[in-house]
Write an enzyme that holds these catalytic residues in place. Sequence first.
Site, mmCIF file in Angstrom:
data_model
loop_
_atom_site.group_PDB
_atom_site.id
_atom_site.type_symbol
_atom_site.label_atom_id
_atom_site.label_comp_id
_atom_site.label_asym_id
_atom_site.label_seq_id
_atom_site.Cartn_x
_atom_site.Cartn_y
_atom_site.Cartn_z
ATOM 1 C CB CYS A 48 -36.022 36.460 -1.691
ATOM 2 S SG CYS A 48 -35.197 37.252 -3.087
ATOM 3 C CG HIS A 155 -39.537 36.923 -4.758
ATOM 4 N ND1 HIS A 155 -38.929 37.187 -3.550
ATOM 5 C CD2 HIS A 155 -40.562 36.066 -4.483
ATOM 6 C CE1 HIS A 155 -39.563 36.537 -2.588
ATOM 7 N NE2 HIS A 155 -40.548 35.840 -3.134
#
Length: 312
Positions: A48, A155
């Site tokens: 990510c 994230h």
Amino acid sequence: SSSSSSSSNAGDVNKEEEGGNVERGKALVGDDCPEGLFFAKQVTDNACATQAILSVLFNAPNSIIQTDDDDADASAATSKTANDDDNGRKLILGKTLSNFKSFTSHFPPDLRGEAIGSSDEIRAAHNSFGRAEDAFLSDPSRAKRAATDDDDVFHFIAYVPHEGDGCVYELDGLQAGPIRVGSYRPEIGDENTTHDNNNNGDGGTTSSDMDWIRVARNAIQTRLASYSSTEIKFNLMAVVQDKRTYLTERLNALAAIGVEESDPNMLAVRSELHGEEEKRAGWASENERRRHNYLPFCVEYLRALAGSGRFE
């Protein structure tokens, strides 16, 4: 977030702890996706952060694309770059990323995500900054440990401006598509909004650049406000111009007007440039220590302590 002396920040990358209850906009898919906006689905574990950076780079306004023809005449390519990049203020993607962007330009988001995971160059760059256990596309036969409640799971997502429609988009590879968070372009006839593309004296940042940053800032603040007031595990980063480029430009400007090397202004800029070089050398050293496997050393050290009776 970071500030930049370049003409614009290419985009923001937000790192946040997973969770939070956010009232989110609709993810745009299919024909609803704005033309020219690069969005890729995340289909690879631990990718990510790299994917968020790629989202910023591939959506940077006025970026310079290098082609295979540039390699045919190195001197012509160098001259082209020097003339086109506005003294380092425009992003030059480089051949690898230029070819990747061109190759995947007509891919749907899921295939773009697959292409990111299949790129040897992107994988090598990603893994060079991570520990072996965090590498994406590592040995598929190696079992991966599932996250527990005691783990901090983070994230990365990106916020970028899109010149095509004058809107800011949130690019989260775990979503079905890009999410429009607001418009930074003033409405025609809106007398309360000014829009000037000239430099405003803050090192090259224009008012139009600040417009989209304000929209992204408001979206990020709204997102952070949805979490508990005690939650502080967030990072906000910006992809900006290398400060060394700006300092080198200042040195050249001082030399052009006849400032001698012993001049205090020249010495101050050189000192700052030297500090930037030392900072990057430190980053390289820290990265090596972070990636190094200290387990064999620790085991041998404990054995030596045990053998010498230090544990008694």
